[in-house]
Every structure is written in structure tokens, then in C-alpha cells.
Design a protein around this motif. Structure first.
Motif, PDB file in Angstrom:
ATOM      1  N   THR A 191       0.704  -1.256   0.015  1.00  0.00           N
ATOM      2  CA  THR A 191      -0.073  -0.107   0.034  1.00  0.00           C
ATOM      3  C   THR A 191       0.808   1.141  -0.072  1.00  0.00           C
ATOM      4  OG1 THR A 191      -1.467  -1.349   1.222  1.00  0.00           O
ATOM      5  CG2 THR A 191      -1.953   1.060   1.219  1.00  0.00           C
ATOM      6  N   ALA A 192       1.885   1.162   0.523  1.00  0.00           N
ATOM      7  CA  ALA A 192       2.811   2.293   0.532  1.00  0.00           C
ATOM      8  C   ALA A 192       3.840   2.338  -0.762  1.00  0.00           C
ATOM      9  CB  ALA A 192       3.757   2.322   1.643  1.00  0.00           C
ATOM     10  N   SER A 193       4.439   1.231  -1.184  1.00  0.00           N
ATOM     11  CA  SER A 193       5.420   1.308  -2.048  1.00  0.00           C
ATOM     12  C   SER A 193       4.949   1.221  -3.538  1.00  0.00           C
ATOM     13  CB  SER A 193       6.373  -0.026  -1.810  1.00  0.00           C
ATOM     14  OG  SER A 193       5.661  -1.114  -2.194  1.00  0.00           O
ATOM     15  N   ILE A 194       3.586   0.771  -3.678  1.00  0.00           N
ATOM     16  CA  ILE A 194       3.399   0.636  -5.153  1.00  0.00           C
ATOM     17  C   ILE A 194       2.856   1.991  -5.367  1.00  0.00           C
ATOM     18  CG2 ILE A 194       1.316  -0.203  -6.630  1.00  0.00           C
ATOM     19  CD1 ILE A 194       1.584  -2.719  -5.018  1.00  0.00           C
ATOM     20  N   VAL A 251       1.666  14.196  -0.953  1.00  0.00           N
ATOM     21  CA  VAL A 251       0.654  14.117  -0.207  1.00  0.00           C
ATOM     22  C   VAL A 251       0.164  12.824  -0.600  1.00  0.00           C
ATOM     23  CG1 VAL A 251      -1.661  14.968   0.539  1.00  0.00           C
ATOM     24  CG2 VAL A 251      -0.261  16.519  -0.164  1.00  0.00           C
ATOM     25  N   TYR A 252      -0.020  12.072   0.447  1.00  0.00           N
ATOM     26  CA  TYR A 252      -0.285  10.786   0.877  1.00  0.00           C
ATOM     27  C   TYR A 252      -1.622  10.573   1.795  1.00  0.00           C
ATOM     28  CZ  TYR A 252      -0.310   5.444   0.896  1.00  0.00           C
ATOM     29  OH  TYR A 252      -0.636   4.368   0.984  1.00  0.00           O
ATOM     30  N   ASP A 253      -2.833  10.111   1.253  1.00  0.00           N
ATOM     31  CA  ASP A 253      -4.023  10.076   2.211  1.00  0.00           C
ATOM     32  C   ASP A 253      -4.378   8.624   2.431  1.00  0.00           C
ATOM     33  OD1 ASP A 253      -6.353  10.409   3.317  1.00  0.00           O
ATOM     34  OD2 ASP A 253      -7.427  11.295   1.602  1.00  0.00           O
ATOM     35  N   SER A 254      -4.170   8.299   3.503  1.00  0.00           N
ATOM     36  CA  SER A 254      -4.443   6.915   4.003  1.00  0.00           C
ATOM     37  C   SER A 254      -5.957   6.711   4.494  1.00  0.00           C
ATOM     38  CB  SER A 254      -3.191   6.574   4.981  1.00  0.00           C
ATOM     39  OG  SER A 254      -3.540   7.066   6.141  1.00  0.00           O
ATOM     40  N   VAL A 255      -6.218   7.874   4.701  1.00  0.00           N
ATOM     41  CA  VAL A 255      -7.643   7.747   5.237  1.00  0.00           C
ATOM     42  C   VAL A 255      -8.927   7.607   4.143  1.00  0.00           C
ATOM     43  CG1 VAL A 255      -9.390   8.698   6.742  1.00  0.00           C
ATOM     44  CG2 VAL A 255      -7.050   8.980   7.257  1.00  0.00           C
ATOM     45  N   ALA A 256      -8.827   8.410   3.076  1.00  0.00           N
ATOM     46  CA  ALA A 256      -9.599   8.321   2.030  1.00  0.00           C
ATOM     47  C   ALA A 256     -11.107   8.487   2.380  1.00  0.00           C
ATOM     48  CB  ALA A 256      -9.487   7.123   1.347  1.00  0.00           C
TER      49      ALA A 256
END
Length: 274
Positions: free
Chosen positions: A133-136, A233-238
């Protein structure tokens, strides 16, 4: 389940937005290039409750959920031999035979990983989705991902001095660790204050209270970055709350990623308009 039996237990989502129930399931047929794994550990991921609560992704019910697992090989197709020992993998097909909330699961051999002796079943079951989920999103080329140069491919520290904003830092995802390996700085994240020490230990430079008002959030980001543009910007909550989080126009990110389409979640028992 013994090798002479063909029935085992699985956890089913009975219907869309439904309840979870343990039911019997028939042992699936192992196809070419597949192995059947007897699961010892499974991972719990945000996508599991999101499927149940929002009804996305799954189209056929009753459905088995779960995307990460670890166990030992139980059967293999004669066309493929993998060997014995612990295996870990991430589910890649949203169908019941490949889901992980069950005792036995089919795994494409090409994505199965033999565990080293110093990694436990529980550790392996919690690792694969976090890494993927982080690297791709960060390192895969467009349109799959953003296309940053990966740390293991010559990109170690390459983005030094470029700010990164991570909305909803979740330690199991590994996004903070990857951002640090890539050199992003400062690494700003939002979280509950009691997680500040842990997130800074993982590599975050600044932690903003996730309950801050939009005005306070914007001011904090501007102060930390000195007004410089944000590179990631990385949104892990969506969630609609995080998708509307913004900085000043001059700071808006050139690249951003959301873990899933933003969607609101109505609390159980809530009425429209309440």
C-alpha cells in the motif's frame, strides 16, 4: 481439517452491509501455478471493515473478506512445486477461494514468499499489505503509481529537502518509513497526539493533531514547510474530511495519492439528515 476431509471453516459476510458468520466451505481445487495454504495467521486491514460498511469492491455474496495471510503449504498443483515451510502473501483476487478469512486459501505461486526463520507467522501476515500500500503508489510508474525512484533502485535519499504530507499516518502501512528512505523532509503527518512519539520514532518530523480545524491545519503546514511547495501528499484515510484537507495554493502538492475513493461512512442507526 484432516487431509481426508474436504470441508473447513470460513468467515462469510452474508450480504452487502450484512453480518459476519462462520460457515462451512468446500476445499477449492488447486489450479496450475497455485498452492493451497493452511493459514496460521491472517492480517486485519482497514479495507476489511470498509467493504462491510460501504459495500465497495465486492459484488457477489456471501463473500469471504481478508487480503493478507501466512501459513504452510497444504497442497500444490503437479505443474508447480514450491517446497515446505512458512509462506506469506497478499490476496490479489476478490473471490472467495483467494480471500483470507478462512482456514485454507488458494495462493498464486508467483506471489508466495517463503519465510525466513526469524520472521513469525503473525509478523508476515501483517507485512505484505503495508508494504504494497505504500510502495506501489510511491514507486510504480503512472498510471499505477506516482513514479518516484525507489530507494532500492538508486533513489535512496533522492528527494531530500522536499516536504511530504501524510494524512492519517498508520504505522503498519510503512509510508513514513518509505518517505524517510526516499529522503523527503519535513515529513508531516496527522494523527492523534498520543501517537506522536511512535510516529516520530518511525521517521515523521512533525505530527499535527488530526482533530485540528482546517485553518489551524493549514497554518501548521505553512509554518513547518516555510511556505515551500509540498512534493507528496499521501492520504491513507480516504474520507471526505481528508480529501478536502488543503494547504495554501502555493503549497499544493505536485503529486498526491489516496488509498481509495473518498467516501463518507454513515454510522449504524443514523438517519439521513441527522
Amino acid at each position: 481439517m484432516s487431509r481426508s476431509s474436504s470441508v473447513y471453516r470460513a468467515l462469510y459476510l452474508t450480504e452487502k452491509f450484512g453480518s459476519l458468520q462462520v460457515r462451512p466451505k468446500q476445499l477449492p481445487t488447486v489450479g496450475p501455478g497455485e498452492i493451497l495454504v493452511h493459514e496460521f495467521s491472517v492480517g486485519l486491514n482497514p479495507v476489511d471493515w470498509k467493504i462491510q460498511a460501504t459495500g465497495f469492491w465486492v459484488t457477489e455474496y456471501p463473500a469471504i473478506l481478508g487480503v493478507t495471510k501466512c501459513g504452510v503449504m497444504f497442497q500444490f498443483n503437479p505443474r508447480f512445486y514450491y517446497g515446505h515451510g512458512g509462506l506469506g502473501s497478499t490476496k490479489v483476487r476478490m473471490t472467495n477461494d483467494y480471500a483470507t478469512f478462512q482456514e485454507y486459501v488458494l495462493v498464486p505461486a508467483e506471489i508466495a514468499i517463503k519465510l525466513p526463520p526469524n520472521v513469525s507467522f503473525d509478523q508476515a501476515a501483517s507485512l505484505s499489505v503495508g508494504v504494497a500500500t505504500a510502495s506501489i503508489p510511491l514507486y510504480s510508474p503512472s498510471p499505477t503509481g506516482i513514479g518516484f525512484k525507489a530507494p532500492w533502485d538508486g533513489g535512496l535519499g533522492q528527494y531530500a529537502g522536499q516536504p511530504a504530507l501524510i494524512l492519517g499516518a498508520q504505522p503498519p502501512l510503512g509510508i513514513i518509513q518509505f518517505a524517510k528512505l526516499s529522503g523527503f523532509s519535513p515529513i508531516i503527518t496527522t494523527a492523534s497526539p498520543h501517537n506522536t512519539d511512535l510516529l516520530k520514532h518511525l521517521g515523521a518530523t512533525d505530527v499535527i493533531d488530526r482533530n485540528d480545524t482546517p485553518a489551524s491545519f493549514t497554518a501548521s503546514v505553512a509554518r513547518i514547510t516555510g511556505g515551500h511547495p509540498i512534493s507528496l501528499v499521501y492520504d491513507s484515510v480516504a474520507h471526505e474530511d481528508t480529501s478536502s484537507s488543503d494547504t495554501t495554493p502555493s503549497q499544493r502538492a505536485a503529486t498526491s495519492w489516496s488509498c481509495s475513493p473518498p467516501r463518507s461512512r454513515k454510522p449504524r442507526g443514523a438517519r439521513s439528515g441527522s
